[in-house]
Design a protein around this motif. Structure first.
Motif, PDB file in Angstrom:
ATOM      1  N   VAL A   1      29.086  14.166 -90.978  1.00 45.79           N
ATOM      2  CA  VAL A   1      30.092  13.645 -90.069  1.00 45.79           C
ATOM      3  C   VAL A   1      30.722  14.775 -89.261  1.00 45.79           C
ATOM      4  CG1 VAL A   1      30.685  11.627 -91.490  1.00 45.79           C
ATOM      5  CG2 VAL A   1      31.934  13.776 -91.822  1.00 45.79           C
ATOM      6  N   GLU A   2      31.305  14.385 -88.134  1.00 48.01           N
ATOM      7  CA  GLU A   2      32.142  15.275 -87.334  1.00 48.01           C
ATOM      8  C   GLU A   2      33.573  14.791 -87.488  1.00 48.01           C
ATOM      9  OE1 GLU A   2      30.921  15.248 -83.235  1.00 48.01           O
ATOM     10  OE2 GLU A   2      28.819  15.516 -83.778  1.00 48.01           O
ATOM     11  N   VAL A   3      34.479  15.722 -87.681  1.00 44.22           N
ATOM     12  CA  VAL A   3      35.900  15.410 -87.790  1.00 44.22           C
ATOM     13  C   VAL A   3      36.610  16.156 -86.673  1.00 44.22           C
ATOM     14  CG1 VAL A   3      37.976  15.584 -89.222  1.00 44.22           C
ATOM     15  CG2 VAL A   3      35.757  15.134 -90.303  1.00 44.22           C
ATOM     16  N   LYS A   4      37.357  15.410 -85.855  1.00 40.63           N
ATOM     17  CA  LYS A   4      38.138  16.016 -84.777  1.00 40.63           C
ATOM     18  C   LYS A   4      39.612  15.776 -85.064  1.00 40.63           C
ATOM     19  CE  LYS A   4      34.590  15.632 -81.286  1.00 40.63           C
ATOM     20  NZ  LYS A   4      34.212  15.191 -79.944  1.00 40.63           N
ATOM     21  N   LEU A   5      40.383  16.848 -84.987  1.00 41.74           N
ATOM     22  CA  LEU A   5      41.816  16.785 -85.277  1.00 41.74           C
ATOM     23  C   LEU A   5      42.636  16.745 -84.001  1.00 41.74           C
ATOM     24  CD1 LEU A   5      41.952  19.549 -88.054  1.00 41.74           C
ATOM     25  CD2 LEU A   5      41.630  17.082 -88.345  1.00 41.74           C
ATOM     26  N   TYR A   6      43.856  16.210 -84.120  1.00 42.24           N
ATOM     27  CA  TYR A   6      44.779  16.224 -82.990  1.00 42.24           C
ATOM     28  C   TYR A   6      45.275  17.640 -82.702  1.00 42.24           C
ATOM     29  CZ  TYR A   6      45.060  11.132 -83.258  1.00 42.24           C
ATOM     30  OH  TYR A   6      44.755   9.793 -83.253  1.00 42.24           O
ATOM     31  N   LYS A   7      45.564  18.384 -83.788  1.00 41.04           N
ATOM     32  CA  LYS A   7      46.075  19.749 -83.664  1.00 41.04           C
ATOM     33  C   LYS A   7      45.162  20.690 -84.451  1.00 41.04           C
ATOM     34  CE  LYS A   7      50.863  18.203 -83.553  1.00 41.04           C
ATOM     35  NZ  LYS A   7      52.136  18.201 -84.267  1.00 41.04           N
ATOM     36  N   PRO A   8      45.025  21.924 -84.000  1.00 40.57           N
ATOM     37  CA  PRO A   8      44.148  22.874 -84.706  1.00 40.57           C
ATOM     38  C   PRO A   8      44.601  23.141 -86.144  1.00 40.57           C
ATOM     39  CG  PRO A   8      44.828  23.754 -82.574  1.00 40.57           C
ATOM     40  CD  PRO A   8      45.634  22.516 -82.810  1.00 40.57           C
ATOM     41  N   LEU A   9      43.626  23.336 -86.992  1.00 41.80           N
ATOM     42  CA  LEU A   9      43.840  23.768 -88.368  1.00 41.80           C
ATOM     43  C   LEU A   9      43.136  25.108 -88.502  1.00 41.80           C
ATOM     44  CD1 LEU A   9      44.749  23.134 -91.319  1.00 41.80           C
ATOM     45  CD2 LEU A   9      42.502  22.082 -91.638  1.00 41.80           C
ATOM     46  N   ASN A  10      43.888  26.148 -88.783  1.00 37.39           N
ATOM     47  CA  ASN A  10      43.331  27.504 -88.825  1.00 37.39           C
ATOM     48  C   ASN A  10      42.572  27.828 -87.538  1.00 37.39           C
ATOM     49  OD1 ASN A  10      44.348  27.816 -91.463  1.00 37.39           O
ATOM     50  ND2 ASN A  10      42.491  26.921 -92.329  1.00 37.39           N
TER      51      ASN A  10
ATOM     52  N   GLU B   1      32.427  19.976 -88.982  1.00 36.92           N
ATOM     53  CA  GLU B   1      31.236  19.188 -89.284  1.00 36.92           C
ATOM     54  C   GLU B   1      30.832  19.471 -90.716  1.00 36.92           C
ATOM     55  OE1 GLU B   1      26.759  18.497 -87.529  1.00 36.92           O
ATOM     56  OE2 GLU B   1      28.350  19.180 -86.188  1.00 36.92           O
ATOM     57  N   GLY B   2      30.540  18.388 -91.457  1.00 39.81           N
ATOM     58  CA  GLY B   2      30.158  18.554 -92.840  1.00 39.81           C
ATOM     59  C   GLY B   2      29.670  17.251 -93.432  1.00 39.81           C
ATOM     60  N   ASN B   3      29.479  17.289 -94.742  1.00 39.21           N
ATOM     61  CA  ASN B   3      28.982  16.135 -95.481  1.00 39.21           C
ATOM     62  C   ASN B   3      30.180  15.352 -96.020  1.00 39.21           C
ATOM     63  OD1 ASN B   3      27.828  14.927 -98.218  1.00 39.21           O
ATOM     64  ND2 ASN B   3      26.157  15.229 -96.773  1.00 39.21           N
ATOM     65  N   LEU B   4      30.211  14.044 -95.731  1.00 36.86           N
ATOM     66  CA  LEU B   4      31.342  13.213 -96.130  1.00 36.86           C
ATOM     67  C   LEU B   4      31.371  13.019 -97.643  1.00 36.86           C
ATOM     68  CD1 LEU B   4      33.729  11.386 -95.315  1.00 36.86           C
ATOM     69  CD2 LEU B   4      32.083   9.511 -95.125  1.00 36.86           C
TER      70      LEU B   4
ATOM     71  N   VAL C   1      43.935  13.146 -88.028  1.00 37.50           N
ATOM     72  CA  VAL C   1      42.549  13.079 -87.568  1.00 37.50           C
ATOM     73  C   VAL C   1      42.439  12.159 -86.358  1.00 37.50           C
ATOM     74  CG1 VAL C   1      40.210  12.384 -88.210  1.00 37.50           C
ATOM     75  CG2 VAL C   1      41.647  13.586 -89.868  1.00 37.50           C
ATOM     76  N   ALA C   2      41.930  12.701 -85.262  1.00 37.49           N
ATOM     77  CA  ALA C   2      41.743  11.913 -84.046  1.00 37.49           C
ATOM     78  C   ALA C   2      40.489  11.056 -84.144  1.00 37.49           C
ATOM     79  CB  ALA C   2      41.650  12.829 -82.828  1.00 37.49           C
ATOM     80  N   LEU C   3      39.436  11.597 -84.778  1.00 36.69           N
ATOM     81  CA  LEU C   3      38.155  10.895 -84.816  1.00 36.69           C
ATOM     82  C   LEU C   3      37.295  11.416 -85.956  1.00 36.69           C
ATOM     83  CD1 LEU C   3      36.008   9.044 -83.316  1.00 36.69           C
ATOM     84  CD2 LEU C   3      35.334  11.106 -82.100  1.00 36.69           C
ATOM     85  N   VAL C   4      36.657  10.489 -86.648  1.00 38.11           N
ATOM     86  CA  VAL C   4      35.591  10.819 -87.605  1.00 38.11           C
ATOM     87  C   VAL C   4      34.403   9.984 -87.170  1.00 38.11           C
ATOM     88  CG1 VAL C   4      34.801  10.795 -89.987  1.00 38.11           C
ATOM     89  CG2 VAL C   4      37.225  11.173 -89.497  1.00 38.11           C
ATOM     90  N   ARG C   5      33.275  10.641 -86.960  1.00 40.11           N
ATOM     91  CA  ARG C   5      32.077   9.897 -86.578  1.00 40.11           C
ATOM     92  C   ARG C   5      30.852  10.509 -87.237  1.00 40.11           C
ATOM     93  NH1 ARG C   5      31.818  11.519 -80.270  1.00 40.11           N
ATOM     94  NH2 ARG C   5      31.294  13.691 -80.553  1.00 40.11           N
ATOM     95  N   LEU C   6      29.818   9.671 -87.351  1.00 36.09           N
ATOM     96  CA  LEU C   6      28.564  10.158 -87.895  1.00 36.09           C
ATOM     97  C   LEU C   6      28.001  11.226 -86.979  1.00 36.09           C
ATOM     98  CD1 LEU C   6      26.861   6.838 -89.036  1.00 36.09           C
ATOM     99  CD2 LEU C   6      28.013   8.531 -90.459  1.00 36.09           C
ATOM    100  N   SER C   7      27.457  12.239 -87.571  1.00 33.79           N
ATOM    101  CA  SER C   7      26.869  13.339 -86.814  1.00 33.79           C
ATOM    102  C   SER C   7      25.390  13.041 -86.583  1.00 33.79           C
ATOM    103  CB  SER C   7      27.021  14.638 -87.625  1.00 33.79           C
ATOM    104  OG  SER C   7      26.441  15.709 -86.948  1.00 33.79           O
TER     105      SER C   7
END
Length: 153
Positions: A101-110, A116-119, A144-150
């Motif tokens: 999956v891809e995970v997109k955040l509203y605000k940066p983390l580090n 992108e990783g394994n759910l 989290v703004a969006l989680v979608r299959l990679s």
């Protein structure tokens, strides 16, 4: 409390999708480039065909006209969520455990907004966990703004 257009249309469409053996993935009502779009995403085992989309479109058009939840002009689109479908419902996170999956955040983390990783899954309805290079990352669902299959090509 006033129901959103998405909620009204979801309640309207759900009986039709269930009757036809489809999963109602999502309903969205958006304004893009000056035009309004009502998008209904459906899925089923083996994928969605153009005929499937037409079946649902034909089934709901008259009902939409009858209840008239949208006063403005809009375009109705019925389609598959695609290979890179977003994961929104708790059941999506269960179904796609172990998938990339891809995970997109509203605000940066580090300093990073996209991962992108394994759910691993959704925990307590609030915490999304993924595995990235043998590390487990946790994200609060509200951030989290969006989680979608990679999709890998």
């Amino acid at each position: 409390m006033r129901q959103s257009i998405e909620e009204i249309v979801t309640k309207l469409v759900l009986p039709f999708t269930e009757r036809e053996g489809f999963e109602l993935v999502d309903v969205e009502y958006v304004l893009e480039a000056g035009h309004r779009y009502l998008r209904i995403y459906i899925d089923k085992e083996g994928g969605i065909s153009l005929k499937d989309c037409q079946t649902i479109s034909n089934a709901i058009t008259e009902k939409l006209d009858d209840i008239d939840p949208i006063k403005e002009n809009y375009f109705l689109e019925v389609s598959s969520p695609g290979l890179d479908r977003p994961l929104k419902k708790d059941s999506d996170f269960e179904r796609y455990k172990g998938k990339d999956v891809e995970v997109k955040l509203y605000k940066p983390l580090n300093g990073q907004k996209q991962f992108e990783g394994n759910l691993i899954g959704l925990f307590d309805g609030d915490i999304i966990k993924i595995s990235v290079d043998d590390n487990v990352l946790e994200f609060n669902k509200k951030e989290v703004a969006l989680v979608r299959l990679s999709v890998k090509i």
